[in-house]
Write an enzyme that holds these catalytic residues in place. Structure first.
Site, PDB file in Angstrom:
ATOM      1  N   GLU A 170       0.039  -1.175   3.741  1.00 16.36           N
ATOM      2  CA  GLU A 170      -0.815   0.002   3.551  1.00 16.36           C
ATOM      3  C   GLU A 170      -0.487   0.745   2.252  1.00 16.36           C
ATOM      4  OE1 GLU A 170      -2.340   4.137   5.731  1.00 16.36           O
ATOM      5  OE2 GLU A 170      -0.517   3.147   6.446  1.00 16.36           O
ATOM      6  N   LYS A 207      -4.271  -2.410   5.116  1.00 11.80           N
ATOM      7  CA  LYS A 207      -4.881  -1.135   5.478  1.00 11.80           C
ATOM      8  C   LYS A 207      -5.087  -0.351   4.183  1.00 11.80           C
ATOM      9  CE  LYS A 207      -4.497   2.970   8.412  1.00 11.80           C
ATOM     10  NZ  LYS A 207      -3.886   3.577   9.613  1.00 11.80           N
TER      11      LYS A 207
END
Length: 288
Positions: A170, A207
């Site tokens: 992420e 993400k």
């Protein structure tokens, strides 16, 4: 679990509020800091909020295919079962674990992850958990900083993969960045470079902030080492995040604040469930 993550229709609920983000999350939920006198009481409050969400009728695998948990949550229980076990074996929702320990101070336009001491031990005790999530933040289109963020993310990802789990990489791009679109182009190129170094079976999820250019990350989603590309809400309202996400055909949601928008401790169960159900439905439809 892998089949559901790769092909399931729905989204991932981010329920991983940690020490730094919990006070704000509780305030939005109608719990003022004056209502808890210690860190222990604060975490108890946020666990009750998480449990209320997970127990809600609309929180099922029909629309929610995964949930990200804070490390402390692994030791908590819902209806006498550990949370990860309850999610998968009762709700059919794939559990993930947030493993990062927060962010370093900003340098070169980014914030790297702080060191993650004891990661091997944490991964070893994460029984019944499919994967992990680790967050960095990019504030500017700074090539050196973005390269450092992605390199660090993939270093951690390799350790997670070696432990038999699937990491959610992420590297968030700040939605308020004046150079957001440029940063996203740089980020995509760096991620592709690192994906190409992974071997068969060394798979990751990504993400990412919903990009300024719709479908920018389709090439990442199609990469053989990527299980799924999911989107963070990044401070957008639920409606904004869902509208932007719906323009990106190969991303599904992994929302936190947008999922809990409008929820309050003071609501009756029927009011709470109606508000949560509305959010879940919006996010689900945007993820299709």
């Amino acid at each position: 679990m892998r089949e559901k993550m790769a092909k399931g229709a729905g989204f991932i609920a981010a329920l991983d509020q940690s020490g730094g983000s919990t006070p704000k999350a509780l305030a939005l939920y109608g719990v003022d800091a004056a209502q808890y006198g210690s860190e222990e009481e604060m975490f108890d409050e946020i666990q009750r909020m998480r449990a209320r969400i997970i127990l809600a009728d609309d929180f099922t695998s029909k629309k929610v295919i995964g949930a990200i948990l804070f490390e402390r949550t692994l030791g908590e229980s819902i209806e006498g079962r550990k949370v990860a076990d309850y999610l998968w074996n009762v709700k059919g929702v794939v559990p993930f674990l947030k493993i990062d320990k927060g962010l370093e101070d900003q340098a070169n336009g980014v914030q790297l992850m702080k060191p993650i001491p004891g990661l091997a031990a944490t991964l070893a005790k994460a029984e019944g958990v499919f994967g992990t999530k680790e967050r960095s933040v990019i504030h500017e289109a700074n090539a050196e900083g973005i390269a450092a963020v992605v390199a660090q993310q993939f270093d951690v990802a390799r350790e997670v993969i070696a432990a038999g789990m699937v990491p959610i990489v992420e590297p968030e791009v700040n939605i308020h960045s004046a150079t957001k679109a440029e940063a996203e182009e740089m980020l995509k190129a760096e991620i592709l470079k690192h994906l190409d170094t992974l071997g068969e079976g060394q798979d990751v999820m990504l993400k990412l902030t919903i990009p300024s250019v719709a479908n920018l990350y389709d090439e990442l989603a199609d990469h053989p080492r990527v299980v799924r590309v999911v989107a963070l809400s990044g401070g957008y309202s639920t409606d904004e995040a869902c509208d932007l996400l719906s323009r990106n055909g190969k991303m599904i949601a992994s929302f936190s604040r947008a999922l809990t928008e409008g929820l309050s401790k003071q609501q009756s169960d029927s009011e709470f469930n109606a508000a949560l159900g509305g959010n879940i439905d919006k996010i689900y439809r945007a993820s299709l």
